[in-house]
Design an enzyme around this catalytic site. Structure first.
Site, PDB file in Angstrom:
ATOM      1  N   CYS A 167     -37.985 -35.895   1.684  1.00 53.84           N
ATOM      2  CA  CYS A 167     -37.595 -36.529   2.943  1.00 53.84           C
ATOM      3  C   CYS A 167     -38.645 -37.546   3.397  1.00 53.84           C
ATOM      4  O   CYS A 167     -39.812 -37.452   3.054  1.00 53.84           O
ATOM      5  CB  CYS A 167     -37.423 -35.542   4.083  1.00 53.84           C
ATOM      6  SG  CYS A 167     -36.323 -34.201   3.709  1.00 53.84           S
ATOM      7  N   ARG A 207     -37.752 -41.344  -0.984  1.00 49.65           N
ATOM      8  CA  ARG A 207     -38.111 -39.929  -0.826  1.00 49.65           C
ATOM      9  C   ARG A 207     -36.888 -39.022  -0.693  1.00 49.65           C
ATOM     10  O   ARG A 207     -37.017 -37.794  -0.653  1.00 49.65           O
ATOM     11  CB  ARG A 207     -38.991 -39.759   0.418  1.00 49.65           C
ATOM     12  CG  ARG A 207     -40.257 -40.576   0.370  1.00 49.65           C
ATOM     13  CD  ARG A 207     -40.987 -40.465   1.674  1.00 49.65           C
ATOM     14  NE  ARG A 207     -41.612 -39.174   1.825  1.00 49.65           N
ATOM     15  CZ  ARG A 207     -42.838 -38.884   1.463  1.00 49.65           C
ATOM     16  NH1 ARG A 207     -43.582 -39.799   0.900  1.00 49.65           N
ATOM     17  NH2 ARG A 207     -43.334 -37.678   1.664  1.00 49.65           N
ATOM     18  N   TRP A 240     -33.732 -35.393   1.740  1.00 52.07           N
ATOM     19  CA  TRP A 240     -33.434 -34.823   0.435  1.00 52.07           C
ATOM     20  C   TRP A 240     -33.276 -33.328   0.693  1.00 52.07           C
ATOM     21  O   TRP A 240     -34.232 -32.653   1.056  1.00 52.07           O
ATOM     22  CB  TRP A 240     -34.570 -35.079  -0.553  1.00 52.07           C
ATOM     23  CG  TRP A 240     -34.261 -34.606  -1.935  1.00 52.07           C
ATOM     24  CD1 TRP A 240     -33.604 -35.297  -2.911  1.00 52.07           C
ATOM     25  CD2 TRP A 240     -34.589 -33.336  -2.506  1.00 52.07           C
ATOM     26  NE1 TRP A 240     -33.491 -34.533  -4.046  1.00 52.07           N
ATOM     27  CE2 TRP A 240     -34.095 -33.322  -3.830  1.00 52.07           C
ATOM     28  CE3 TRP A 240     -35.249 -32.198  -2.044  1.00 52.07           C
ATOM     29  CZ2 TRP A 240     -34.236 -32.239  -4.680  1.00 52.07           C
ATOM     30  CZ3 TRP A 240     -35.384 -31.111  -2.886  1.00 52.07           C
ATOM     31  CH2 TRP A 240     -34.880 -31.137  -4.197  1.00 52.07           C
ATOM     32  N   ASN A 265     -40.347 -32.968   7.343  1.00 49.50           N
ATOM     33  CA  ASN A 265     -40.480 -33.098   5.895  1.00 49.50           C
ATOM     34  C   ASN A 265     -41.267 -31.888   5.409  1.00 49.50           C
ATOM     35  O   ASN A 265     -42.371 -31.646   5.895  1.00 49.50           O
ATOM     36  CB  ASN A 265     -41.229 -34.404   5.578  1.00 49.50           C
ATOM     37  CG  ASN A 265     -41.658 -34.509   4.120  1.00 49.50           C
ATOM     38  OD1 ASN A 265     -42.637 -35.156   3.819  1.00 49.50           O
ATOM     39  ND2 ASN A 265     -40.958 -33.880   3.226  1.00 49.50           N
ATOM     40  N   GLY A 266     -40.684 -31.131   4.476  1.00 38.67           N
ATOM     41  CA  GLY A 266     -41.380 -29.949   3.959  1.00 38.67           C
ATOM     42  C   GLY A 266     -40.450 -28.761   3.927  1.00 38.67           C
ATOM     43  O   GLY A 266     -39.229 -28.901   3.989  1.00 38.67           O
ATOM     44  N   GLU A 297     -39.789 -38.129 -23.103  1.00 36.58           N
ATOM     45  CA  GLU A 297     -39.559 -39.170 -22.096  1.00 36.58           C
ATOM     46  C   GLU A 297     -38.182 -39.829 -22.293  1.00 36.58           C
ATOM     47  O   GLU A 297     -37.461 -40.094 -21.331  1.00 36.58           O
ATOM     48  CB  GLU A 297     -40.695 -40.203 -22.155  1.00 36.58           C
ATOM     49  CG  GLU A 297     -40.554 -41.407 -21.244  1.00 36.58           C
ATOM     50  CD  GLU A 297     -40.398 -41.078 -19.765  1.00 36.58           C
ATOM     51  OE1 GLU A 297     -40.553 -39.915 -19.370  1.00 36.58           O
ATOM     52  OE2 GLU A 297     -40.071 -41.991 -18.998  1.00 36.58           O
ATOM     53  N   LYS A 311     -35.283 -39.830 -19.434  1.00 36.45           N
ATOM     54  CA  LYS A 311     -34.699 -41.081 -18.913  1.00 36.45           C
ATOM     55  C   LYS A 311     -33.187 -41.017 -18.988  1.00 36.45           C
ATOM     56  O   LYS A 311     -32.487 -41.341 -18.052  1.00 36.45           O
ATOM     57  CB  LYS A 311     -35.183 -42.249 -19.755  1.00 36.45           C
ATOM     58  CG  LYS A 311     -36.120 -43.302 -19.364  1.00 36.45           C
ATOM     59  CD  LYS A 311     -36.756 -43.505 -18.095  1.00 36.45           C
ATOM     60  CE  LYS A 311     -37.098 -42.386 -17.198  1.00 36.45           C
ATOM     61  NZ  LYS A 311     -38.437 -42.123 -16.869  1.00 36.45           N
ATOM     62  N   GLU A 323     -31.513 -38.223 -16.596  1.00 31.41           N
ATOM     63  CA  GLU A 323     -31.581 -38.398 -15.145  1.00 31.41           C
ATOM     64  C   GLU A 323     -30.679 -39.518 -14.628  1.00 31.41           C
ATOM     65  O   GLU A 323     -30.250 -39.472 -13.486  1.00 31.41           O
ATOM     66  CB  GLU A 323     -33.016 -38.543 -14.638  1.00 31.41           C
ATOM     67  CG  GLU A 323     -33.707 -39.824 -14.970  1.00 31.41           C
ATOM     68  CD  GLU A 323     -35.121 -39.886 -14.398  1.00 31.41           C
ATOM     69  OE1 GLU A 323     -35.375 -39.341 -13.324  1.00 31.41           O
ATOM     70  OE2 GLU A 323     -35.978 -40.507 -15.055  1.00 31.41           O
ATOM     71  N   HIS A 381     -35.945 -24.548 -36.275  1.00 28.19           N
ATOM     72  CA  HIS A 381     -36.169 -23.289 -35.547  1.00 28.19           C
ATOM     73  C   HIS A 381     -35.150 -23.092 -34.437  1.00 28.19           C
ATOM     74  O   HIS A 381     -35.384 -22.317 -33.520  1.00 28.19           O
ATOM     75  CB  HIS A 381     -37.603 -23.257 -34.999  1.00 28.19           C
ATOM     76  CG  HIS A 381     -38.614 -23.362 -36.084  1.00 28.19           C
ATOM     77  ND1 HIS A 381     -38.949 -22.296 -36.888  1.00 28.19           N
ATOM     78  CD2 HIS A 381     -39.325 -24.426 -36.545  1.00 28.19           C
ATOM     79  CE1 HIS A 381     -39.837 -22.691 -37.792  1.00 28.19           C
ATOM     80  NE2 HIS A 381     -40.079 -23.982 -37.602  1.00 28.19           N
ATOM     81  N   LYS A 410     -37.320 -40.265  -5.375  1.00 25.13           N
ATOM     82  CA  LYS A 410     -38.397 -40.927  -6.113  1.00 25.13           C
ATOM     83  C   LYS A 410     -39.681 -40.102  -6.082  1.00 25.13           C
ATOM     84  O   LYS A 410     -40.419 -40.048  -7.048  1.00 25.13           O
ATOM     85  CB  LYS A 410     -38.633 -42.320  -5.508  1.00 25.13           C
ATOM     86  CG  LYS A 410     -39.680 -43.149  -6.214  1.00 25.13           C
ATOM     87  CD  LYS A 410     -39.193 -43.653  -7.551  1.00 25.13           C
ATOM     88  CE  LYS A 410     -40.263 -44.399  -8.323  1.00 25.13           C
ATOM     89  NZ  LYS A 410     -39.990 -44.368  -9.765  1.00 25.13           N
TER      90      LYS A 410
HETATM   91  O1  M6R Z   1     -44.777 -39.937  -8.365  1.00 26.19           O
HETATM   92  P1  M6R Z   1     -45.010 -39.106  -9.579  1.00 26.19           P
HETATM   93  O2  M6R Z   1     -45.400 -39.882 -10.777  1.00 26.19           O
HETATM   94  O3  M6R Z   1     -45.962 -37.956  -9.326  1.00 26.19           O
HETATM   95  O4  M6R Z   1     -43.602 -38.440  -9.906  1.00 26.19           O
HETATM   96  C1  M6R Z   1     -43.454 -37.530 -10.940  1.00 26.19           C
HETATM   97  C2  M6R Z   1     -42.003 -37.284 -11.262  1.00 26.19           C
HETATM   98  O5  M6R Z   1     -41.322 -36.823 -10.142  1.00 26.19           O
HETATM   99  C3  M6R Z   1     -41.310 -38.541 -11.798  1.00 26.19           C
HETATM  100  O6  M6R Z   1     -41.943 -39.049 -12.918  1.00 26.19           O
HETATM  101  C4  M6R Z   1     -39.837 -38.229 -12.149  1.00 26.19           C
HETATM  102  O7  M6R Z   1     -39.782 -37.327 -13.199  1.00 26.19           O
HETATM  103  C5  M6R Z   1     -39.074 -39.509 -12.472  1.00 26.19           C
HETATM  104  N1  M6R Z   1     -37.774 -39.447 -11.870  1.00 26.19           N
HETATM  105  C6  M6R Z   1     -38.885 -39.724 -13.931  1.00 26.19           C
HETATM  106  O8  M6R Z   1     -38.198 -40.882 -14.222  1.00 26.19           O
END
Ligand code: M6R
Length: 609
Positions: free
Chosen positions: A2, A27, A75, A101-102, A481, A485, A488, A504, A604
């Site tokens: 948030c 956020r 959020w 927020n929290g 990674e 990508k 998500e 395995h 984000k």
């Molecule tokens: O702001 P940060 O780099 O600490 O965020 C970490 C993750 O939340 C961030 O990398 C998230 O996994 C992204 N959505 C990946 O694309």
């Protein structure tokens, strides 16, 4: 998570406040709302969905001016992302508004007690409990009521509070969730992070843990939770942020993918001058660096994958034992970090709750903390002994792209810096690596030029039921990674695996409906990858190979191939593989009509654990 935004001053237009809130939309973006006051007039409007919708609904009211305001972008943690659960929450009695927020860990217990006192609840949120708790303490002073309430709360909370009885005050609270106050000519702006106030304020007051600020038109009072009056410390805001615009690209993500050659060049310009690595600004002395015993690296999501790449490179060139873990695990492990150890925390935002918690734990154990971060004034940077800035610029797309590759290039350079100090890398080899590093932006451009071809491949693969990403050695984290990508932004199940682990278990998944992305540049593990590919082909898996041009052994088994330039130093290939896999994920998601910049359920910056 948030985002909180707020204002107390003479007056500003509601449109200015909504723009401020928009800068915090990364956020969370499942619902939002505002409460504002001017001359006995209150406005309270909430919506499910994004801020753009709220803006549209406010219409002509955006031109009205207000002297007190609280805004929130959510959020969801407790309660569905519907209008009813959106903030601000109003208390059942006494008309007190709260944005939060929290997470309030003891909210159920508090709710039970408040219900016994006759308080009624409309929502499922923990935040409404805070509003009612404050109301239960309210007699004639909102700041006193807030001070009493926060002592009863357990968990993490940043709060903004506005009472209809004292509308010329905004009370702000910080406890384990970030909150700051931008100081401007027009008044005070409350915000969850610095970039939200940069266009408006010249100075900033960072609230510290367990502090309560009372904002009035021309003054601020600051207290500890124990009621002690504190000195207000203003700091000059030195940073300017570039306004985030799409610049003709369809999505921020695509624009950010294309920015990588530039921001990597910027990183090289800062940290590599005349073939000399320059980390002069590091507050870690050469003597300390030389004596490092172990390195611990922690991060979340994409930043964790950068940490994983760094582990391979650091261990090879510095001979130091490196341990990496996700911050959410690290913070609860019984790890022993000691004085001679270096703890590295990596984060784009610098506000990720788990990474901050892991860092604090390492600090308690007296380790030196180095952060690698994209936001200069962030909580992570302020908590660290030293920090390396990744000059990626604002990253707006929720899927991290340019932040990842700038983290990588900074980590490669830091590793070589350490290896030079420790004398563990031969001069010639170091020279060769640096030469190749400086060509990375050029090589990345070559991959970007293949975008149309990658989009055509993506079209063929978009209907696949699931994806496996395989890599070995330093490209195993690239596989993780690539899978992250894709999943998500396209919502297709995708897993990253070390190719050697196929037999395995994961090989059971393979058939003609599953895609397997094999990362196989011509390095010392290439032959092993070639065998894995044949095993997949024998089971009818659809193979997309990420290979170097003129590949002969793997190409015949691949259904499709994306070429990445062959490097003289293949350990740097994650910097190229990342670009190819980002373009692939982007095109698959676009084919599926997914919402690329703000995927469902995500935010984000993950500021709650
Ligand atoms: O702001 P940060 O780099 O600490 O965020 C970490 C993750 O939340 C961030 O990398 C998230 O996994 C992204 N959505 C990946 O694309």
């Amino acid at each position: 998570m948030c985002g909180i935004f707020g204002y107390k001053g003479k007056e500003v237009k509601l449109s200015c406040l909504i723009e401020g809130l928009k800068r915090l939309e990364y956020r969370g973006y499942d619902s939002c709302g505002v409460v504002s006051y001017n001359l006995e007039k209150f406005l309270c409007q909430k919506n499910s969905g994004k801020i753009q919708k709220l803006k549209k609904d406010l219409g002509a009211k955006l031109n009205d001016k207000y002297s007190s305001a609280l805004l929130h972008t959510r959020w969801a943690t407790h309660g569905k992302p519907v209008k009813l659960n959106a903030h601000p929450h109003k208390s059942f009695k006494k008309n007190i508004y709260v944005v939060h927020n929290g997470i309030i860990e003891n909210h159920l217990d508090l709710k039970k007690k408040l219900k016994k006192k006759g308080y009624k609840f409309k929502t499922d949120t923990d935040s409404e409990v805070v509003a009612n708790l404050i109301a239960s303490f309210y007699k004639n002073s909102i700041e006193k009521a807030v001070a009493s309430a926060v002592k009863k709360l357990k968990g993490a909370f940043a709060l903004g509070v506005l009472s209809e009885s004292e509308p010329d005050k905004i009370v702000a609270v910080r406890h384990r969730s970030p909150l700051l106050i931008g100081v401007a000519d027009k008044g005070f702006f409350l915000a969850s992070d610095l970039p939200a106030v940069i266009p408006l304020a010249k100075e900033v007051i960072y609230l510290k843990e367990k502090q309560i600020a009372v904002l009035e038109e021309n003054k601020i009072k600051l207290y500890s939770f124990e009621g002690k009056k504190l000195r207000v410390k203003k700091e000059k805001i030195e940073i300017k942020t570039e306004e985030a615009k799409k610049k003709g690209f369809k999505h921020f993500m695509l624009k950010e993918i294309y920015e990588q050659p530039k921001v990597l060049q910027d990183s090289l310009d800062i940290y590599l001058k005349d073939s000399k690595i320059n980390f002069d600004q590091l507050k870690l002395t050469k003597k300390y660096l030389k004596g490092i015993k172990n390195i611990f690296i922690t991060a979340c999501g994409t930043a964790f994958h950068a940490a994983y790449v760094a582990k391979y490179f650091l261990e090879r060139h510095t001979k130091i034992k490196v341990e990496v873990d996700t911050s959410s695990e690290f913070r609860y492990r019984d790890f022993n970090v000691s004085k001679g150890d270096l703890f590295i925390a990596i984060s784009q935002s610098g506000e990720t709750a788990d990474t901050l918690a892991a860092l604090k734990k390492a600090k308690q154990q007296k380790a030196k903390v180095l952060s690698i971060c994209n936001v200069i004034g962030s909580s992570l940077v302020r908590e660290s002994d030293s920090f390396i800035y990744t000059p990626a610029g604002p990253e707006i797309g929720v899927a991290s792209t340019k932040a990842y590759t700038t983290q990588l290039i900074c980590l490669y350079l830091f590793c070589l810096h350490l290896a030079t100090i420790k004398n563990t890398v031969p001069k010639e080899e170091r020279k060769k690596i640096l030469k190749e590093l400086s060509k990375i932006p050029f090589y990345q451009r070559k991959i970007l030029k293949q975008n149309k071809k990658i989009a055509a491949i993506a079209k063929k693969f978009s209907k696949m039921g699931c994806f496996l990403f395989l890599g070995r050695g330093i490209n195993f984290p690239s596989a993780l990674e690539g899978a992250l990508k894709l999943k998500e932004i396209s919502y297709i199940p995708a897993e990253g695996y070390p190719a050697g682990e196929m037999k395995h278990g994961p090989i059971a998944l393979i058939d003609e409906y599953r895609a397997v992305v094999c990362i196989a540049p011509k390095d010392h593990l290439y032959e092993k990858m070639a065998s894995n590919l044949q095993e997949i082909k024998a089971r009818k898996g659809k193979i997309l190979a990420i290979i170097n041009p003129a590949d002969k052994e793997i190409l015949p088994f691949a259904d499709q191939a994306i070429y990445i330039p062959r490097l003289n130093y293949q350990e740097l290939s994650p910097l190229l593989v990342a670009v190819a896999l980002q373009l692939l994920a982007y095109s698959v998601a676009r084919n599926l009509g997914a919402e690329i910049d703000q995927p469902r359920n995500l935010a984000k910056s993950v500021t709650v654990e």
